[in-house]
Design a protein around this motif. Sequence first.
Motif, short mmCIF file in Angstrom:
data_model
loop_
_atom_site.label_atom_id
_atom_site.label_comp_id
_atom_site.label_asym_id
_atom_site.label_seq_id
_atom_site.Cartn_x
_atom_site.Cartn_y
_atom_site.Cartn_z
N THR A 138 0.80 -1.23 0.00
CA THR A 138 0.00 0.00 0.00
C THR A 138 0.83 1.27 0.00
O THR A 138 0.28 2.38 -0.08
N GLU A 139 2.16 1.15 0.05
CA GLU A 139 3.01 2.34 0.13
C GLU A 139 2.98 3.10 -1.20
O GLU A 139 3.14 2.52 -2.27
N PRO A 140 2.81 4.43 -1.15
CA PRO A 140 2.81 5.22 -2.39
C PRO A 140 4.23 5.52 -2.87
O PRO A 140 5.18 5.59 -2.08
N CYS A 141 4.37 5.70 -4.16
CA CYS A 141 5.65 6.11 -4.74
C CYS A 141 5.95 7.55 -4.36
O CYS A 141 5.08 8.43 -4.46
N ALA A 142 7.17 7.81 -3.93
CA ALA A 142 7.55 9.16 -3.52
C ALA A 142 7.58 10.13 -4.69
O ALA A 142 7.51 11.35 -4.50
N ALA A 143 7.68 9.62 -5.91
CA ALA A 143 7.76 10.49 -7.09
C ALA A 143 6.40 10.79 -7.70
O ALA A 143 6.10 11.94 -8.02
N CYS A 144 5.57 9.76 -7.86
CA CYS A 144 4.29 9.97 -8.56
C CYS A 144 3.06 9.79 -7.67
O CYS A 144 1.93 10.10 -8.08
N GLY A 145 3.24 9.27 -6.45
CA GLY A 145 2.13 9.10 -5.52
C GLY A 145 1.30 7.86 -5.73
O GLY A 145 0.38 7.59 -4.95
#
Length: 238
Positions: A138-145
Amino acid sequence: MAANRPERIFVLTGAGISAESGLGTFRDRGGLWGRFDPMRLATPEAFADDPDTVLDFYNLRRRGVIAAEPHAGHRALAAAQARLAARGGRLFLCTQNVDDLHERAGARDVVHMHGELLRIRCLACGSAFDRRGDLHRTEPCAACGRAGALRPDVVWFGEMPKHLDRIDAALRAADLFVAIGTSGSVYPAAGYVAQARALGIRTCELNREPSDNAALFDEARYGLASDIVHELFHSRVD
């Protein structure tokens, strides 16, 4: 080697060099793929079908890499690389391993053809990041969310190895090809010794026991990597 040209050595390392640091091999008796099904843990399809199980497996492996320490063989390679560079030569270090033990031993510019376990990559935007902690679905990407798109930045079965053009160029420029701790059964890496021979490059195997393609090497030394790596490079590079 061309007259008056500093020596260029191409070194290929495999799981055998990391085994002494406590990281398991893959295809030996008792190896990782003898205990776990790679088709359920190390393919894009497995990640799509059951990302939680795949990520848990790689979280466990990541913790193992962080706990491991480089040994004398890793340090001998790093020292030989530095000594060759100081006199204008080159030790091109290409590894099939996804750990960072070569770097922690002091090696520079290590080419990881199967990726790096301490990095993650986003399937949505392609961004990659260093990562030491566990990764969860469930962790979002730090670049694109985007959530649910982060995966280990390693090469899974069915995917192409990385940096193949760079590896090919370095092999063609080498005076000596050395394989350390490789099984000789994983391609394209297992084909490099034949390619080196076809180019007239001398070949050497350093291993715990003969690899599947041991007959293709001009020279071989068998034993613990922490011993025999130092022996070869101390005599050749010092």
